[in-house]
Design a protein around this motif. Structure first.
Motif, PDB file in Angstrom:
ATOM      1  N   THR A 273       0.849  -1.189   0.000  1.00  8.27           N
ATOM      2  CA  THR A 273       0.000   0.000   0.000  1.00  8.27           C
ATOM      3  C   THR A 273       0.885   1.238   0.000  1.00  8.27           C
ATOM      4  O   THR A 273       2.084   1.149   0.247  1.00  8.27           O
ATOM      5  N   ILE A 319      -7.360  -4.134  -0.304  1.00  6.34           N
ATOM      6  CA  ILE A 319      -7.647  -4.837   0.959  1.00  6.34           C
ATOM      7  C   ILE A 319      -9.139  -5.121   1.131  1.00  6.34           C
ATOM      8  O   ILE A 319      -9.524  -6.164   1.664  1.00  6.34           O
ATOM      9  N   GLY A 396     -13.937   3.356   2.315  1.00  5.63           N
ATOM     10  CA  GLY A 396     -12.854   3.852   1.476  1.00  5.63           C
ATOM     11  C   GLY A 396     -12.594   5.333   1.553  1.00  5.63           C
ATOM     12  O   GLY A 396     -11.487   5.788   1.317  1.00  5.63           O
ATOM     13  N   ASP A 420     -21.268   2.805   7.581  1.00  7.14           N
ATOM     14  CA  ASP A 420     -20.161   3.585   6.998  1.00  7.14           C
ATOM     15  C   ASP A 420     -18.918   3.140   7.759  1.00  7.14           C
ATOM     16  O   ASP A 420     -18.709   3.510   8.906  1.00  7.14           O
ATOM     17  N   GLN A 424      -8.502   0.500   7.284  1.00  9.42           N
ATOM     18  CA  GLN A 424      -7.344   0.669   6.392  1.00  9.42           C
ATOM     19  C   GLN A 424      -6.739  -0.683   6.035  1.00  9.42           C
ATOM     20  O   GLN A 424      -6.968  -1.668   6.723  1.00  9.42           O
ATOM     21  N   THR A 425      -5.893  -0.667   5.008  1.00  5.50           N
ATOM     22  CA  THR A 425      -5.122  -1.863   4.666  1.00  5.50           C
ATOM     23  C   THR A 425      -4.451  -2.422   5.931  1.00  5.50           C
ATOM     24  O   THR A 425      -4.451  -3.625   6.174  1.00  5.50           O
ATOM     25  N   ASP A 539      -5.054   9.732   9.865  1.00 13.41           N
ATOM     26  CA  ASP A 539      -6.315  10.302   9.408  1.00 13.41           C
ATOM     27  C   ASP A 539      -6.727  11.411  10.372  1.00 13.41           C
ATOM     28  O   ASP A 539      -6.516  11.295  11.580  1.00 13.41           O
ATOM     29  N   ARG A 565      -6.060   4.323  -2.789  1.00 11.34           N
ATOM     30  CA  ARG A 565      -5.063   5.035  -1.990  1.00 11.34           C
ATOM     31  C   ARG A 565      -3.783   5.209  -2.793  1.00 11.34           C
ATOM     32  O   ARG A 565      -3.188   4.227  -3.219  1.00 11.34           O
TER      33      ARG A 565
HETATM   34  C1  WTA Z   1      -9.915   6.263   4.097  1.00 12.05           C
HETATM   35  C2  WTA Z   1      -9.460   0.965   2.619  1.00 12.05           C
HETATM   36  C3  WTA Z   1     -13.680   7.972   5.648  1.00 12.05           C
HETATM   37  C4  WTA Z   1      -9.062   6.740   5.259  1.00 12.05           C
HETATM   38  C5  WTA Z   1     -10.318   0.075   3.519  1.00 12.05           C
HETATM   39  C6  WTA Z   1      -8.082   5.605   5.461  1.00 12.05           C
HETATM   40  C7  WTA Z   1     -12.258   6.298   5.002  1.00 12.05           C
HETATM   41  C8  WTA Z   1      -7.859   5.129   4.049  1.00 12.05           C
HETATM   42  C9  WTA Z   1     -13.251   5.325   5.280  1.00 12.05           C
HETATM   43  C10 WTA Z   1      -7.429   3.688   3.983  1.00 12.05           C
HETATM   44  C11 WTA Z   1     -14.531   5.792   5.749  1.00 12.05           C
HETATM   45  C12 WTA Z   1     -11.448   4.324   4.601  1.00 12.05           C
HETATM   46  N1  WTA Z   1     -14.686   7.112   5.915  1.00 12.05           N
HETATM   47  N2  WTA Z   1     -12.480   7.603   5.193  1.00 12.05           N
HETATM   48  N3  WTA Z   1     -15.555   4.968   5.991  1.00 12.05           N
HETATM   49  N4  WTA Z   1     -12.714   4.119   5.020  1.00 12.05           N
HETATM   50  N5  WTA Z   1     -11.166   5.632   4.573  1.00 12.05           N
HETATM   51  O1  WTA Z   1      -5.764   1.365   3.071  1.00 12.05           O
HETATM   52  O2  WTA Z   1      -8.389   7.915   4.889  1.00 12.05           O
HETATM   53  O3  WTA Z   1      -7.047   1.574   0.900  1.00 12.05           O
HETATM   54  O4  WTA Z   1      -6.887   5.988   6.074  1.00 12.05           O
HETATM   55  O5  WTA Z   1      -8.140   0.890   3.039  1.00 12.05           O
HETATM   56  O6  WTA Z   1      -9.127   5.308   3.403  1.00 12.05           O
HETATM   57  O7  WTA Z   1      -7.339   3.237   2.659  1.00 12.05           O
HETATM   58  P1  WTA Z   1      -7.007   1.725   2.354  1.00 12.05           P
END
Ligand code: WTA
Length: 686
Positions: A273, A319, A396, A420, A424-425, A539, A565
């Motif tokens: 990632t 992920i 996401g 909602d 994260q990964t 975040d 990402r």
């Molecule tokens: C963002 C994806 C707001 C966040 C599963 C995090 C979100 C990054 C949310 C991880 C959500 C993921 N509301 N922001 N429900 N879910 N994020 O690693 O910034 O691809 O740090 O994992 O997505 O992205 P990743």
């Protein structure tokens, strides 16, 4: 993201417009897997043993001795002493329990062809391919790279690897040849499973050519297996050193491959990632903790049941697909759907057609997709009977309240709760979200952290849904919103998300880089001397009056384009590699569908000032070559200078504001304030 960030215009009734909170219908609550509000208290009181509830969803070859081993924090270990096999948990045990003929994977190709694998079929093919991998020389702990689009052979290969204890490293098919090579080299991988091609908007894409190009940059001698996805459409590219997947499986048909008992802490997979530096991070997930966590969250949050048809629209290359298309749902023995293509092919109702045809119960997608649906209009979902849906989810990126309400009304018909889910990964599974069926008042008190304790007593007063806010942390997860000193911010204030206790699905380290693991996640807020470890996900968030957490987005150099990402530094290093470009800064700017889009600001070298068109083309090509089309810049702006502070740091925030068309604010502390208007005029002029 707020309501006024220029998202697509849609009509919402005044009634919905005004409603701030939503509760799940009684009919949902009655049938839900987890509906007892005491779950929060139970997890808190029994922490960390509460996580046995997750481990109990799995079948263990050897019972674990200890739930959490924290002697070498932050290198936490979960369910130590336990042994299990992930493919056994996702396949054999369901077959043994009589589910041989239940659909495990329902797949639809973009051109409309369908395939259904029952649990029995899936087990057979996984065993055959596991036997083939072994014959090719794959041994326990060898990393096998999987570079495939959304075809059933991808989860089959994942489970075949898991069966023989070989960690997989899936590389998203949309990534470039270079990105594949970087990841294979970093993982020291000697095996690649890929395919000849796949369909996008009706066109057959040549994937093997990209894989071959990538392989030229791989240091190891690689054994390659190629799946024939396209049949006669393109010549089936095999090459001298490649094996044909179909032939291998046919040769090993009927093979019986004993699932290897893996230690709970043995690596199940690697997932690369993006981070702050140019180099992708190899996130390591383990067999016991990860599988228990994804099974538990699929059960508690997605309310997955064996008789469901469940659909997560993510790509398995990320992920979300690993956790919530493959491992979580299959561990629970449900039917998981896969769709190969784009949502608007041949028409913009493709997903709703799939929901109707397959009587989908749960639908889990990304806000960027919802914003597209909104833009396309309600006529597309209205063409279909979506009444089979029981629960909706998003993941996401932040979802703005208007998109949430549109989803609630036009897809869920105001009958489906929405989760909602923030994660994260690195977290392996969901961390912050409401539980969809819990809507009773909680007598919990919102208080300070217990003296010396790891858990806090801030129980949500009520677990209703609030559009735009992810919700409270899941039971057993101690997520907080803190200021720069690590102190919890007051209600209504913004700060940074931290997670103050470990959880089973957490990453264990960055592959062969413990130092970077500590540096990236455990330095900002931890107190090493006191052995207090706090995970920092990078975040930003706001805490609401009722302790709900509203995620605001990344605070590092990672941007979120259509839920993908991307590291701005990776893009930057591609751009500055172009001959004629002296310096570049890459930032994310607001975009009404993608959430964020990539903006490149570049300084031409002397002698190249008048060759913008040529530089732009080369820069574009460099980004596509080093990462892939997902990172395609929205705009490349050439400028003689970048706005810098007096100490010489590029003011990225300012460039973000320009890209988003926001107020620029105070520029007086810049060394070269005059350049700002010049750049802003260029962006606005386009
Ligand atoms: C963002 C994806 C707001 C966040 C599963 C995090 C979100 C990054 C949310 C991880 C959500 C993921 N509301 N922001 N429900 N879910 N994020 O690693 O910034 O691809 O740090 O994992 O997505 O992205 P990743």
């Amino acid at each position: 993201m707020s309501d006024d960030t220029g998202e697509p215009e849609v009509e919402l009734e005044a009634r919905l417009e005004e409603q701030e909170t939503f509760e799940p219908p009684e009919s949902f609550v009655e049938q839900a897997n987890v509906s007892d509000p005491d779950v929060y208290e139970e997890f808190e009181e029994n922490w960390p043993d509460c996580w046995e509830r997750a481990a109990d969803l799995l079948s263990w070859d050897e019972e674990y001795d200890t739930v959490l081993e924290d002697g070498d924090a932050p290198f936490y270990e979960w369910f130590t002493g336990g042994e299990l096999n992930a493919s056994y948990n996702c396949l054999d045990r369901h077959v043994e329990e009589g589910a041989k003929n239940r659909a495990a994977i329902k797949w639809e190709g973009e051109l409309g062809e369908t395939r259904t694998y029952t649990y029995g079929d899936l087990l057979n093919e996984v065993e055959a391919f596991a036997a083939a991998l072994r014959d090719l020389g794959v041994e326990e702990d060898d990393v096998v790279t999987l570079y495939m689009p959304m075809i059933p052979e991808l989860p089959i290969a994942m489970l075949a690897c898991a069966r023989i204890g070989a960690p997989h490293s899936v590389v998203f098919a949309g990534f470039s040849a270079d990105a594949l090579a970087t990841r294979m080299n970093s993982a020291d991988s000697e095996y690649l499973v890929t395919c000849d091609g796949y369909y996008r908007r009706g066109d057959a894409l040549n994937h093997k050519e990209k894989a071959d190009k990538g392989l030229r940059g791989v240091e190891n001698d690689v054994q390659t297996v190629v799946v024939d996805r396209l049949g006669d459409e393109l010549t089936h590219f095999l090459g001298a050193d490649a094996h044909d997947y179909g032939e291998l499986v046919a040769e090993h048909e009927g093979a019986s491959v004993e699932p290897v008992s893996r230690d709970a802490e043995d690596m199940l997979f690697l997932m690369y990632t993006s981070g702050t530096t140019g180099e992708p991070k190899g996130v390591k997930h383990t067999t016991g903790g990860y599988l228990a966590y994804t099974a538990w969250t699929s059960h508690a949050v997605l309310d997955v049941k064996p008789e469901d048809t469940y659909w997560c629209t993510a790509d398995i290359g990320w992920i979300t697909g690993h956790s919530y298309i493959v491992y979580g749902p299959l561990a629970l023995g449900t039917t998981t759907m896969m769709y190969e293509g784009t949502p608007d092919y041949p028409e913009k109702d493709r997903l709703w057609d799939l929901v109707e045809k397959n009587r989908v119960d749960t639908f889990y997608t990304a806000p960027t997709a919802i914003r597209s649906f909104m833009k396309w209009g309600t006529e597309y979902p209205e063409r279909h009977d979506l009444s089979s849906l029981r629960l909706l989810g998003t993941v996401g990126e932040p979802i703005n309240p208007r998109a949430w309400k549109w989803y609630y009304k036009h897809i869920g018909d105001e009958e489906c709760p929405i989760v909602d889910t923030w994660w994260q990964t690195e977290t392996g599974g969901m961390m912050i979200t409401t539980l969809p069926a819990i809507n009773e008042m909680k007598p919990g008190s919102a208080g300070p952290p217990l003296p010396g304790g790891m858990m806090i007593t801030t129980l949500p007063a009520i677990n209703e849904m609030k559009p735009g806010s992810a919700g409270p942390p899941l039971p057993g997860v101690d997520a907080r919103v803190v200021d720069a000193n690590g102190d919890e911010v007051e209600a209504g204030q913004a700060g940074y998300v931290t997670v103050n206790n470990p959880w089973p699905g957490m990453l264990r380290t960055l592959y062969q880089n413990d130092e970077r693991f500590i540096e990236e996640y455990w330095t900002e807020y931890s107190d090493e001397e006191a052995d207090e470890w706090v995970y920092f996900p990078e975040d930003g968030a706001k805490i609401d009056e009722d302790d709900y957490i509203t995620i605001l987005g990344r605070v590092d150099d990672v941007i979120n384009v259509s839920g993908h990402r991307l590291g701005t530094m990776e893009i930057e290093s591609a751009v500055v590699g172009v001959e004629g470009i002296a310096e570049a800064a890459v930032v994310g700017g607001d975009h009404d569908v993608k959430g964020e889009a990539v903006y490149v600001y570049a300084i031409p070298e002397d002698g190249y000032e008048d060759r913008h068109a040529e530089l732009e083309e080369k820069a574009m090509e460099a980004v596509l070559d080093s990462i892939g089309p997902i990172a395609r810049p929205e705009e490349i702006v050439f400028t003689p200078e970048l706005p810098k502070t007096r100490s010489g740091k590029i003011m990225r925030r300012l460039l973000e504001n320009i890209a988003s068309g926001d107020e620029l604010g105070d520029t007086s502390t810049l060394r070269n304030p005059e350049i700002v208007d010049e750049i802003a005029d260029q962006v606005a002029g386009d």
